[in-house]
Design an enzyme around this catalytic site. Structure first.
Site, PDB file in Angstrom:
ATOM      1  N   LYS A 203      -2.221  -4.969   7.925  1.00 39.34           N
ATOM      2  CA  LYS A 203      -1.936  -4.476   9.278  1.00 39.34           C
ATOM      3  C   LYS A 203      -2.711  -5.310  10.278  1.00 39.34           C
ATOM      4  CE  LYS A 203       0.475  -1.468  11.556  1.00 39.34           C
ATOM      5  NZ  LYS A 203       1.934  -1.440  11.419  1.00 39.34           N
ATOM      6  N   SER A 408       7.150  -0.519  10.812  1.00 40.22           N
ATOM      7  CA  SER A 408       6.110   0.438  11.158  1.00 40.22           C
ATOM      8  C   SER A 408       6.742   1.730  11.659  1.00 40.22           C
ATOM      9  CB  SER A 408       5.148  -0.174  12.181  1.00 40.22           C
ATOM     10  OG  SER A 408       3.871   0.417  12.052  1.00 40.22           O
TER      11      SER A 408
END
Length: 622
Positions: A203, A408
């Protein structure tokens, strides 16, 4: 003296009466003119019949989008204020025009104009390329012409039967990738610290504020995605142009010496490499189009109709009714934010309301959610996902069609569906969460500024951008982020009929192409938007005539009367929305990253720790 003041007063009163009367008269004339225009349009409704051998000019202008952005009021105001606005071409309009023109006897040829195409992801490009191939099967000639071709533009132009280039033009193939700006050293010099808490090794959305370059994890994941997308991109062009495999990459590697060999003539090099079929000036191209079609004596050019004009001739299967039910399409495009959001963005409340509207409509028997989003608020994503879950519980199938990006938060909202269909080039995954709390205690020291105060608990002053971050608050936020990630992977495991452990192995905030996601069980299959519609038809057990199309309605917010009026004005004025963030003049990637930082700072300033988890992928089609 009184008589003088009386005379002055009489004069101004009469002047005001005249001015006010003139204003009222002009307004009445404007309204009357508007009524006349509307009535005339209604009485003369219907396009003028096309003549034989008409060439359809398909001009792709600006960004290829799923949904126009901006409300009618915003569009009119932007135009009235003279602000430059990004141009947009709606994908579904392009597909509808091409499919209808393929069977229209009046359309004799197609001219593809991609000169002004600015932004398009791979799913959109693949959809248009597929429609061009369907058009070619009609036997009608397909030609492309440009002064110069951008990389994305040439991908579509290569699908044409004949590709022409201006003698002073070029084909700009360069490869994929981008450079991001990294702010760590700059922030250190300013005395600003970006406290990042995250769940997911890959991430990397916020690492631009904590690093001076991409991390090894980012290099690994993004490199794999770019590599696969570039291989598919070049292979598609080489197949369309009947070029040897690997010829495009070889041409780029040998570009300097190859350009020297042709004395720097980029157009000649494109012709020599068989990227184009001929070099023609604009007038020569016009003559060719006249020869292949027909001459328009009035316009002194070839007989033609633009995409916008041709939309009036396109007919669909009709709007769903109770007697003839169909499919409802909800577009989820753009950043995901809490609350309300206009067209071109996803609001947790506003998008959920559209889904509920479709669910409660008896004429709609299934929903297709078209997702084109890099994510955003995890809380808003859950609001949308829950509404889809309720829709399935009510007995209406839900099919997710992934567009250019569904990563996401864009993946989160796809987890309450009966089927997930992605394009091979969709950027998806990025199952991870992060949060960021910037503090500027170092800057305060540099400026000799100090803070002080009284609070009843440590949490009341736990976050103040002027002070060092309280480690207890950072620990609390990390626990919240970890909880959100566990929920994310748990929901994904339930949706994909897997386990949290298996999902975690392919999650960790890592992005995948649609093809890579399919291989790892994150989507059901690869396909187009039309494939998603057909899947919805099957799940809802709708009856559609052989070779026919289902009734489809795009579920959107109902416009008020004033908004409908403004929309008609917007159509005349042809505006689009400019998102003014006070960052004009900066490069787009910098604006993108600073906008994310700005949003995070606003969340932090409001103390909304329950909604501070960000399920966002700062990713886009390369």
């Amino acid at each position: 003296m009184k008589s003088v003041f009386s005379a002055i007063g009489w004069f101004f009163s009469k002047a005001w009466w005249l001015l006010d009367g003139t204003r009222r008269a002009l307004m009445n004339l404007f309204v009357l003119l508007l009524i006349v225009v509307i009535v005339t349009a209604l009485l003369t409704r219907g396009p003028k019949p096309l003549a034989d051998k008409t060439t359809l000019v398909l001009k792709l202008d600006g960004n290829l989008v799923e949904q126009f952005s901006g409300s009618p009021r915003e569009q009119v105001m932007a135009q009235a204020q003279g602000r430059s606005t990004p141009r947009q071409t709606r994908l579904r309009d392009v597909l509808a025009v091409l499919d209808h023109a393929a069977t229209d006897d009046k359309i004799g040829a197609l001219l593809l104009d991609v000169e002004a195409l600015q932004g398009a992801g791979f799913a959109g490009l693949h959809e248009v390329a597929g429609a061009l191939q369907r058009f070619k099967k009609s036997g009608k000639p397909v030609m492309a012409y440009a002064d110069s071709y951008s990389q994305r533009g040439y991908f579509l132009a290569a699908q044409a039967g004949e590709v022409y280039l201006h003698p002073m033009g070029m084909v700009g193939l360069e490869g994929f990738g981008r450079y991001r700006t990294y702010y760590k050293d700059a922030l250190d010099r300013l005395g600003v610290t970006a406290h990042v808490v995250k769940a997911g090794t890959y991430k990397g959305a916020a690492e631009t504020y904590t690093e001076n370059g991409p991390s090894p994890a980012t290099r690994e994941s993004v490199g794999l995605v770019y590599g696969e997308l570039w291989s598919g991109f070049t292979a598609t062009i080489e197949a369309a142009r009947k070029l040897p495999a690997g010829s495009l990459v070889k041409g780029i590697e040998e570009l300097p010496q190859r350009l020297v060999a042709v004395q720097g003539d980029t157009a000649r090099l494109a012709l020599q490499d068989k990227l184009v079929d001929g070099l023609k000036t604009r007038d020569q191209m016009r003559d060719l189009l006249v020869a292949k079609g027909a001459k328009d004596e009035e316009g002194k050019s070839f007989r033609q109709v633009s995409m916008g004009q041709y939309m009036a001739y396109v007919k669909d299967a009709g709007t769903p009714t109770k007697l003839q039910p169909g499919i409802g399409v909800v577009v989820a495009e753009g950043e995901i934010s809490d609350g309300e959001a206009g067209a071109g963005r996803i609001g947790g409340d506003s998008t959920a309301r559209l889904i509920r509207k479709a669910r409660e409509d008896d004429a709609i028997k299934a929903i297709v959610l078209r997702v084109n989003s890099p994510g955003g608020s995890a809380f808003a994503s859950e609001i949308v996902r829950r509404e889809l879950e309720l829709t399935r519980a009510a007995g209406k199938p839900v099919v997710v069609s992934m567009g250019d990006v569904a990563a996401s938060g864009g993946y989160w909202i796809a987890m309450a569906s009966d089927a997930v269909i992605a394009d091979a080039g969709t950027i998806t995954g990025s199952i991870g969460v992060y949060g960021m709390l910037p503090t500027a205690e170092g800057l305060m020291d540099k400026l000799s500024l100090h803070t002080g105060g009284i609070t009843t608990t440590w949490l009341a002053g736990g976050y103040d951008a002027r002070r060092p971050l309280d480690p207890r608050l950072q620990a609390a936020l990390q626990a919240s982020i970890d909880h959100t990630y566990a929920r994310f992977t748990g929901l994904a495991a339930d949706a994909r009929k897997s386990t949290p452990e298996k999902i975690d192995a392919v999650a960790q905030g890592r992005i995948w192409t649609g093809a890579q996601a399919k291989a790892r069980g994150l989507v059901d299959r690869l396909g187009s938007f039309d494939d998603a519609l057909q899947t919805a038809v099957q799940l809802a057990k709708l009856e559609v005539k052989a070779g026919g199309k289902p009734r489809v309605v795009y579920v959107e917010r109902d416009l008020s009367r004033s908004e409908r009026l403004l929309a008609s004005l917007a159509d005349v004025m042809a505006p689009s929305l400019v998102q003014a963030l006070g960052l004009d003049g900066l490069p787009a990637p910098v604006v993108e990253e600073l906008s994310a930082l700005k949003a995070l700072s606003q969340v932090a300033a409001r103390g909304q720790w329950d909604k501070a988890a960000i399920a966002h992928c700062l990713c886009s089609a390369p």
